[in-house]
Design a protein around this motif. Structure first.
Motif, PDB file in Angstrom:
ATOM      1  N   LEU A 153      70.503  38.197  53.659  1.00  0.00           N
ATOM      2  CA  LEU A 153      69.783  37.533  52.685  1.00  0.00           C
ATOM      3  C   LEU A 153      69.716  38.139  51.499  1.00  0.00           C
ATOM      4  O   LEU A 153      70.107  37.686  50.153  1.00  0.00           O
ATOM      5  CB  LEU A 153      68.651  36.671  53.213  1.00  0.00           C
ATOM      6  CG  LEU A 153      67.941  35.526  52.053  1.00  0.00           C
ATOM      7  CD1 LEU A 153      68.822  34.422  51.983  1.00  0.00           C
ATOM      8  CD2 LEU A 153      66.738  35.454  52.733  1.00  0.00           C
ATOM      9  N   HIS A 154      69.185  39.489  51.603  1.00  0.00           N
ATOM     10  CA  HIS A 154      68.968  40.280  50.422  1.00  0.00           C
ATOM     11  C   HIS A 154      70.299  40.479  49.761  1.00  0.00           C
ATOM     12  O   HIS A 154      70.552  40.443  48.421  1.00  0.00           O
ATOM     13  CB  HIS A 154      68.580  41.505  50.802  1.00  0.00           C
ATOM     14  CG  HIS A 154      68.468  42.706  49.824  1.00  0.00           C
ATOM     15  ND1 HIS A 154      67.217  42.720  48.901  1.00  0.00           N
ATOM     16  CD2 HIS A 154      69.127  43.481  49.375  1.00  0.00           C
ATOM     17  CE1 HIS A 154      67.349  43.633  48.105  1.00  0.00           C
ATOM     18  NE2 HIS A 154      68.631  44.331  48.167  1.00  0.00           N
ATOM     19  N   GLY A 155      71.561  40.697  50.470  1.00  0.00           N
ATOM     20  CA  GLY A 155      72.608  41.013  49.777  1.00  0.00           C
ATOM     21  C   GLY A 155      73.332  39.575  49.086  1.00  0.00           C
ATOM     22  O   GLY A 155      73.950  39.948  47.816  1.00  0.00           O
ATOM     23  N   MET A 156      73.043  38.422  49.488  1.00  0.00           N
ATOM     24  CA  MET A 156      73.511  37.107  48.943  1.00  0.00           C
ATOM     25  C   MET A 156      72.493  37.098  47.528  1.00  0.00           C
ATOM     26  O   MET A 156      73.224  36.616  46.547  1.00  0.00           O
ATOM     27  CB  MET A 156      73.052  35.930  49.895  1.00  0.00           C
ATOM     28  CG  MET A 156      74.164  36.243  51.108  1.00  0.00           C
ATOM     29  SD  MET A 156      73.511  34.703  52.152  1.00  0.00           S
ATOM     30  CE  MET A 156      74.487  34.979  53.582  1.00  0.00           C
ATOM     31  N   ILE A 157      71.198  37.424  47.639  1.00  0.00           N
ATOM     32  CA  ILE A 157      70.388  37.359  46.509  1.00  0.00           C
ATOM     33  C   ILE A 157      71.124  38.187  45.275  1.00  0.00           C
ATOM     34  O   ILE A 157      70.981  38.115  44.164  1.00  0.00           O
ATOM     35  CB  ILE A 157      69.098  37.560  46.715  1.00  0.00           C
ATOM     36  CG1 ILE A 157      68.503  36.365  47.606  1.00  0.00           C
ATOM     37  CG2 ILE A 157      68.050  37.706  45.493  1.00  0.00           C
ATOM     38  CD1 ILE A 157      66.936  36.545  48.130  1.00  0.00           C
ATOM     39  N   ASP A 158      71.230  39.477  45.793  1.00  0.00           N
ATOM     40  CA  ASP A 158      71.840  40.590  44.978  1.00  0.00           C
ATOM     41  C   ASP A 158      73.110  40.151  44.286  1.00  0.00           C
ATOM     42  O   ASP A 158      73.373  40.417  43.072  1.00  0.00           O
ATOM     43  CB  ASP A 158      71.943  42.109  45.772  1.00  0.00           C
ATOM     44  CG  ASP A 158      72.344  42.992  44.938  1.00  0.00           C
ATOM     45  OD1 ASP A 158      71.650  43.198  44.111  1.00  0.00           O
ATOM     46  OD2 ASP A 158      73.610  43.361  44.929  1.00  0.00           O
ATOM     47  N   LEU A 159      73.793  39.519  44.904  1.00  0.00           N
ATOM     48  CA  LEU A 159      75.060  39.235  44.254  1.00  0.00           C
ATOM     49  C   LEU A 159      74.638  38.087  43.069  1.00  0.00           C
ATOM     50  O   LEU A 159      75.535  38.149  42.009  1.00  0.00           O
ATOM     51  CB  LEU A 159      76.153  38.369  45.308  1.00  0.00           C
ATOM     52  CG  LEU A 159      77.419  37.630  44.790  1.00  0.00           C
ATOM     53  CD1 LEU A 159      78.211  38.765  44.001  1.00  0.00           C
ATOM     54  CD2 LEU A 159      78.098  37.126  45.981  1.00  0.00           C
ATOM     55  N   ALA A 160      73.966  36.806  43.512  1.00  0.00           N
ATOM     56  CA  ALA A 160      73.758  36.130  42.552  1.00  0.00           C
ATOM     57  C   ALA A 160      72.826  36.651  41.120  1.00  0.00           C
ATOM     58  O   ALA A 160      73.071  36.425  40.146  1.00  0.00           O
ATOM     59  CB  ALA A 160      72.440  35.088  42.999  1.00  0.00           C
ATOM     60  N   THR A 164      66.715  21.807  41.190  1.00  0.00           N
ATOM     61  CA  THR A 164      66.893  21.798  39.725  1.00  0.00           C
ATOM     62  C   THR A 164      65.957  23.210  39.101  1.00  0.00           C
ATOM     63  O   THR A 164      64.941  23.357  39.775  1.00  0.00           O
ATOM     64  CB  THR A 164      66.593  20.766  39.031  1.00  0.00           C
ATOM     65  OG1 THR A 164      65.300  20.506  38.888  1.00  0.00           O
ATOM     66  CG2 THR A 164      67.566  19.581  39.269  1.00  0.00           C
ATOM     67  N   PRO A 165      66.369  23.697  37.940  1.00  0.00           N
ATOM     68  CA  PRO A 165      65.396  24.529  37.339  1.00  0.00           C
ATOM     69  C   PRO A 165      64.095  24.067  37.332  1.00  0.00           C
ATOM     70  O   PRO A 165      63.038  24.921  37.469  1.00  0.00           O
ATOM     71  CB  PRO A 165      66.084  24.833  36.002  1.00  0.00           C
ATOM     72  CG  PRO A 165      67.540  24.412  36.410  1.00  0.00           C
ATOM     73  CD  PRO A 165      67.454  23.418  37.265  1.00  0.00           C
ATOM     74  N   ALA A 202      71.104  30.482  36.913  1.00  0.00           N
ATOM     75  CA  ALA A 202      71.081  30.601  38.351  1.00  0.00           C
ATOM     76  C   ALA A 202      71.467  29.120  38.961  1.00  0.00           C
ATOM     77  O   ALA A 202      72.339  28.995  39.635  1.00  0.00           O
ATOM     78  CB  ALA A 202      69.728  30.777  38.825  1.00  0.00           C
ATOM     79  N   ALA A 203      71.152  28.022  38.338  1.00  0.00           N
ATOM     80  CA  ALA A 203      71.684  26.768  38.996  1.00  0.00           C
ATOM     81  C   ALA A 203      72.886  26.560  38.669  1.00  0.00           C
ATOM     82  O   ALA A 203      73.865  25.882  39.342  1.00  0.00           O
ATOM     83  CB  ALA A 203      70.829  25.607  38.374  1.00  0.00           C
ATOM     84  N   SER A 204      73.483  26.964  37.461  1.00  0.00           N
ATOM     85  CA  SER A 204      74.796  26.721  36.887  1.00  0.00           C
ATOM     86  C   SER A 204      75.977  27.387  37.992  1.00  0.00           C
ATOM     87  O   SER A 204      77.026  27.210  37.923  1.00  0.00           O
ATOM     88  CB  SER A 204      75.037  27.068  35.556  1.00  0.00           C
ATOM     89  OG  SER A 204      75.024  28.459  35.586  1.00  0.00           O
TER      90      SER A 204
END
Length: 403
Positions: free
Chosen positions: A287-294, A375-376, A397-399
């Motif tokens: 999960l950390h890796g996915m958040i880092d990519l975003a 949504t934001p 982030a949502a886009s």
């Protein structure tokens, strides 16, 4: 052989066995219980299972217990049956722990490392496809046609699309084909496919089916995911930076597989909700890796929105690689951490010393925002500082979401 008192050895060593709880049809007898019936050894042995389950009548229970005090073989069998009964819990959850596979593999690989290990950057994709496949194995034929409402954020609003469980697997198969094509593997859309973005590929795949999508899509999807993991494992280190094109943007292969792991998890969660199946988020490191990519994609997303007039103007341009105005993104929970998002240019360096705002969010909720599932405005974020910067980053982030 004989016991200490001259008794047969099998009588002297018979273990003492506590009786089971009272049978359902036992009633107190103020005049005293009648003597147990005279039953043969064969009959009494056949009653041991019923006795262990407390299913014997009161007279049968007394007969069995009297017999157990003098017959060692039956006493041993009774002990085994009573132990087995303790394992029978009707209210036990029969769903496997979603982390069971990873724990078993970790234990196995710790004892005997794989001859060709999966690269660390491909492990999240391997894990998430395996978890989704386990879910698919558990559902019935009818559930493949259960309705799934796909949702993402586009043009400043939430967009919805109706599909089914099988349709979602077709979507994953089609978009994973972008990675297959980059690796020179077979494309599920067929040879000589023009360059399409993920949405266009999905629509083309669905339209090419000669019947509504069904469970037959599971096999090609799983075979493709195995082929991707196998190929990158044998390819060596240089393969990690191979470019995967998504139509209007591109990612290095190591980030593309992480993005595919992220989408696999989110759509698996969509499927799980549709069929009422318990499903947990990825492990903390994944999960950390996915958040880092975003987080790494956010500066470019903010810049893109600024070019289209959807974000505020830059306030302090700096040279490439220099620290600039930043937003502190604090993600809490499993997989969390701290990121500093450059606000004025993707080439700037996020810096805590130049932070003008802070946003704190739960890790899973941040991923839901990136996926366009919330949504934001719906994101439950702790906010402090420059309101425009906060609004621009949450909207960016949502886009990042899409079909």
């Amino acid at each position: 052989m004989t016991g200490a008192n001259g008794e047969d050895d099998h009588l002297a060593r018979a273990p003492w066995i506590p009786g089971p709880r009272e049978a359902a049809d036992d009633l107190p007898d103020p005049a005293g219980a009648p003597p147990p019936p005279e039953l043969s050894h064969t009959v009494l042995k056949s009653l041991l299972g019923a006795w262990a389950l407390s299913a014997c009548s009161g007279a049968e229970t007394r007969a069995v217990e009297d017999h157990l005090t003098g017959c060692a073989p039956c006493a041993d069998e009774a002990l085994r049956l009573r132990d087995a009964v303790t394992l029978l819990h009707e209210d036990r959850d029969l769903d496997l722990d979603p982390l069971l596979r990873s724990r078993v593999l970790e234990n196995c690989l710790g004892r005997r490392p794989a001859r060709i290990p999966v690269p660390a950057w491909a492990v999240p994709y391997d894990a998430e496809t395996a978890r989704l496949d386990a879910l698919l194995r558990d559902i019935g034929e009818a559930e493949w046609h259960a309705p799934v409402r796909l949702k993402w954020y586009e043009d400043e609003r939430t967009v919805r699309r109706k599909s089914t469980v099988a349709g979602v697997i077709g979507h994953l198969l089609a978009v994973d084909g972008l990675v297959s094509g980059a690796l020179g593997l077979e494309d599920p859309l067929g040879p000589d496919v023009p360059e399409l973005n993920p949405t266009e590929r999905t629509e083309a795949f669905w339209e090419a089916l000669d019947r509504p999508p069904n469970r037959t899509l599971r096999a090609p999807w799983r075979e493709q995911s195995h082929a991707l993991v196998r190929t990158v494992s044998f390819a060596g280190r240089g393969i990690a930076n191979l470019t995967v094109t998504y139509g209007d943007f591109a990612l290095p292969l190591k980030d593309a597989l992480l993005e595919r792991a992220f989408e696999c998890w989110l759509h698996a969660d969509d499927i799980a909700n549709a069929v009422a199946y318990p499903y947990a988020p990825p492990s903390g490191p994944h999960l950390h890796g996915m958040i880092d990519l975003a987080a790494r994609l956010l500066p470019a997303a903010v810049a893109h929105r600024r070019r289209t007039g959807l974000a505020g103007p830059p306030r302090g341009l700096v040279t490439a690689g220099a620290p600039g105005r930043s937003l502190h993104l604090e993600v809490e929970g499993a997989g969390g951490g701290h990121w500093y998002i450059a606000l004025d240019s993707p080439a700037a360096l996020g810096s805590p010393d130049h932070s003008v705002a802070q946003v704190a969010m739960d890790g899973v909720e941040f991923c839901q925002l990136v996926a366009g599932h919330i949504t934001p405005e719906e994101a439950a974020a702790g906010q402090d500082g420059d309101r425009e910067a906060i609004r621009d980053v949450l909207a960016a982030a949502a886009s990042l979401s899409r079909l």
